[in-house]
Design a protein around this motif. Sequence first.
Motif, PDB file in Angstrom:
ATOM      1  N   ILE A  51     -22.428  17.661 -24.279  1.00 22.09           N
ATOM      2  CA  ILE A  51     -23.856  17.458 -24.600  1.00 22.09           C
ATOM      3  C   ILE A  51     -24.261  16.014 -24.330  1.00 22.09           C
ATOM      4  CG2 ILE A  51     -25.536  17.391 -26.492  1.00 22.09           C
ATOM      5  CD1 ILE A  51     -23.982  19.774 -27.733  1.00 22.09           C
ATOM      6  N   ARG A  52     -23.392  15.079 -24.717  1.00 20.76           N
ATOM      7  CA  ARG A  52     -23.706  13.658 -24.515  1.00 20.76           C
ATOM      8  C   ARG A  52     -23.813  13.339 -23.026  1.00 20.76           C
ATOM      9  NH1 ARG A  52     -21.386   9.102 -28.375  1.00 20.76           N
ATOM     10  NH2 ARG A  52     -22.868  10.276 -29.648  1.00 20.76           N
TER      11      ARG A  52
ATOM     12  N   GLU B 149     -14.727  16.038 -37.025  1.00 17.58           N
ATOM     13  CA  GLU B 149     -15.367  16.823 -35.976  1.00 17.58           C
ATOM     14  C   GLU B 149     -14.266  17.679 -35.351  1.00 17.58           C
ATOM     15  OE1 GLU B 149     -18.076  16.182 -31.940  1.00 17.58           O
ATOM     16  OE2 GLU B 149     -16.983  14.506 -32.804  1.00 17.58           O
TER      17      GLU B 149
ATOM     18  N   GLU C  71     -25.737  22.837 -27.374  1.00 22.10           N
ATOM     19  CA  GLU C  71     -25.948  22.529 -28.797  1.00 22.10           C
ATOM     20  C   GLU C  71     -25.847  23.798 -29.632  1.00 22.10           C
ATOM     21  OE1 GLU C  71     -29.739  20.617 -28.813  1.00 22.10           O
ATOM     22  OE2 GLU C  71     -28.884  18.587 -28.676  1.00 22.10           O
TER      23      GLU C  71
ATOM     24  N   ASN D  58     -19.489  18.645 -27.753  1.00 23.84           N
ATOM     25  CA  ASN D  58     -20.390  17.518 -28.036  1.00 23.84           C
ATOM     26  C   ASN D  58     -20.322  16.458 -26.947  1.00 23.84           C
ATOM     27  OD1 ASN D  58     -21.584  18.471 -30.354  1.00 23.84           O
ATOM     28  ND2 ASN D  58     -20.091  17.539 -31.735  1.00 23.84           N
ATOM     29  N   ASN D  59     -19.122  16.241 -26.408  1.00 26.76           N
ATOM     30  CA  ASN D  59     -18.994  15.308 -25.280  1.00 26.76           C
ATOM     31  C   ASN D  59     -19.783  15.808 -24.070  1.00 26.76           C
ATOM     32  OD1 ASN D  59     -17.458  13.428 -26.605  1.00 26.76           O
ATOM     33  ND2 ASN D  59     -15.484  14.228 -25.898  1.00 26.76           N
TER      34      ASN D  59
ATOM     35  N   ARG E 246     -22.695  12.715 -34.754  1.00 25.06           N
ATOM     36  CA  ARG E 246     -21.930  13.956 -34.547  1.00 25.06           C
ATOM     37  C   ARG E 246     -21.957  14.802 -35.809  1.00 25.06           C
ATOM     38  NH1 ARG E 246     -18.722  14.416 -29.732  1.00 25.06           N
ATOM     39  NH2 ARG E 246     -18.966  12.511 -28.545  1.00 25.06           N
TER      40      ARG E 246
ATOM     41  N   ALA F 294     -22.180  24.779 -29.822  1.00 23.33           N
ATOM     42  CA  ALA F 294     -21.436  23.875 -30.706  1.00 23.33           C
ATOM     43  C   ALA F 294     -21.749  24.177 -32.158  1.00 23.33           C
ATOM     44  CB  ALA F 294     -21.781  22.425 -30.372  1.00 23.33           C
ATOM     45  N   ARG F 295     -22.989  24.451 -32.452  1.00 26.95           N
ATOM     46  CA  ARG F 295     -23.384  24.729 -33.841  1.00 26.95           C
ATOM     47  C   ARG F 295     -22.740  26.019 -34.327  1.00 26.95           C
ATOM     48  NH1 ARG F 295     -26.344  22.340 -38.202  1.00 26.95           N
ATOM     49  NH2 ARG F 295     -26.141  23.990 -39.761  1.00 26.95           N
TER      50      ARG F 295
END
Length: 785
Positions: A237-238, A226, A165, A234-235, A196, A168-169
């Motif tokens: 992270i999911r 995105e 996270e 993000n994928n 997202r 990604a941020r």
Amino acid sequence: MLYPSNSTDKLGFTEVKELIKAHCLSEMGRQMVDKIQVMNNYDQIRKFLYQANEFKNILENDAPLPIHHFFDIKSLANKAKIEGAFLSEEEFYQVRASLTTVFAVIGYFNEREGQYPNLEALFEHLPIEKAILKKIDLVIDQKGKIRPNASRDLQDITSGIAKAEQEARKKIDVIFKSASGNGWTADGSLTIRDGRLCIPLLAENKRKLKGFIHDESASGQTVYMEPEEVFTLNNKIRDLEFERRREIIKILTALTDELRPYVPLLLSYHGLLTKLDFVRAKALFAIDIEGNMPEVVNDATLKLSNARHPLLLLNFKKEGKTVVPLNVRIDEGTRIIVVSGPNAGGKSVCMKTVGLLQMMVQAGLLISAAEGSVTGVFKQLFVDIGDDQSIESDLSTYSAHLSKMKNFVEQANGKTLILIDEFGTGTDPQFGGPIAEAVLESLNHKKVKGMVTTHYSNLKIFASHTEGIENASMLFNNVEMKPLYMLEVGKPGSSYAFEIAQKIGLPQNVLNLAKNKVSAGQKKVDTLLVDLEREKKEILDTRIKLEKQQRHVNVLLAENEKLKSYLDENKKTLIREAKDQAKNIILNANKLVENTISEIKSSNADKETTRTLRENLNTELQKNTVKPVVVKTTVADEELKPGDWVKLTDSETTGQVIEVIKDNVVIAIGDLRTVAKKKRVMKVSKSSVPKEIRKSYSQTNDMASFSPEIDVRGQRTEDALNNIERLFDRAVMMGFGNLKIIHGKGDGILRKMIRQYLKKYEQVDRMEDEHLDRGGDGITYVYLK
């Protein structure tokens, strides 16, 4: 056995149960209240009554019971019993909170071992298994969420999610800053779409960035993208979050498996919490209705002292009114009470009070009657109240009554309590009266006990000469034409039909016509009853007056004894002091004479010196000479007035004049009062009165001006307690019966500290809140023994 089945509704018992349910904290407790039934097992009734009474004592006089959480552990335990099933984080939190409450409650009673034996029996032999809490605490935190370190794998997954996270941020911030610098973005900042984090781009620039478009604005001018690099993260992270959820389920399943062996114990804990909630609700309701525990005997008998209908009491409390108490006794000597009197005089309420309180006792509930009341156990309770006509059953009002009477006569026995309202009504009085009399005779023959209300004269006459049946009437003020709502056992009452009709304003010619239609015998009976009511009221007033006079005489006798004791004690003290003083005077005089003779001899004094020495000797001796007291008698009224100090001529007693009444004087001697003839007293100056006596009178004045009320709002706790202690000491010294302490509501801390502080004094009998309409728990009344 209750007959008919709607007796609980008729007497108000169903409404009582609803009021108790309102005090429950849990659904389990409310379910237990729904199951309350009238019992006839003597030991069971006593057990439930003692439990409610002990809990009431805790609520009123002890520290609060640590009850905070009531969750349905039973359903959670049953779920945990199933192999492969698991409890959720929230469910484990509920188990933990409930067990914390259970252990705190058990600890509370262990500290007071033997003080509440019937409540202690609820968890007898129930162990405190803290291993369950330890197992849950390793996995679930104080907020009911799973701990990040509940397992090594969960800790690694949680760390990986946080790292991804953060990465990604950081990436999306860089891309957003670059796009903003190029002027590609719309107004605004990063936003969430479909869970997202997206960049708001102007639609014409959407091809300038690679990524996935999740949404667009209503106008179509803005798209929410995105970026490709962030999409991959993000994928990831999911995927990690799915993996985390699988690990949490694995942990919760393992914890549930560890909890499964404790399921029987959890069910026992559930039972304890349910019973505590149930008993607590009963105790709170008892406090609402000022309930007490009666003495319960294993016999079909009843003696209620100062009994009040609980529902009527609660309604009157809201309106600031009081209920007239009821005193009634039903036993082998007086089995059935026939209550008569005017309409709206309270007959039905009186009977319903008896029925409802008996029903409450046999259901294990405390009742709104004075301590010392005695209640027995009835195997059957038969009730005939109201109109039970039925179109479906083709029953008229009178047919419904007769149907009940048939069951009463066939099934009632010496262990039955019957309650019949308006006995015999519903048909022609010429026939209804004899049938009712026959039913009453049959019930009396079976030794049935109970209470009936009626207007029928033949039932009143039958009761007056039949053993086991007693007349009673609701008192009525036939001067003001108002009911007094007081039950008087021993004599029947008039219906006051003509008197009430006259007061309402029925035309006189109609009244005269009605009176002419009444038979002479009936007229005579009703007139006799009215006269008896009048005489009864006069006797009651006279008795009250005599009791008041007797109390006054008792006070005077007590004061006289105190005065006599005071005088005897002072007399002995004065004589002893006088003897000591005389002894000292003699010793001093002897020394003076001896010294004078010695000086004359030693100095060979001449006549002049000797004369001087003798004069000095006489002067010193005359100092101890007692001057004769000239007694002055007071004759005229103006010579004495309130506030003057006087002395009794036949003793050394001194006091202050309170009042002058003809030839008599009322004198205050300390906190005592006495009356003396004027000729027996003499006026003295204030300075000649000993300080102790003046101080005693001053204290008496203080007592007259003393107020047993204090307002400590806004004061610090220490200052408030000091002020209350001074007020309490004076109240105890002056014999006051109660104190009123105004402390305000706030957080309730000051109220709690004051009550805990006053509990240590053995002179305190009890403490109560003010009425809700006049301050509620912002004011405490302290009642002294």
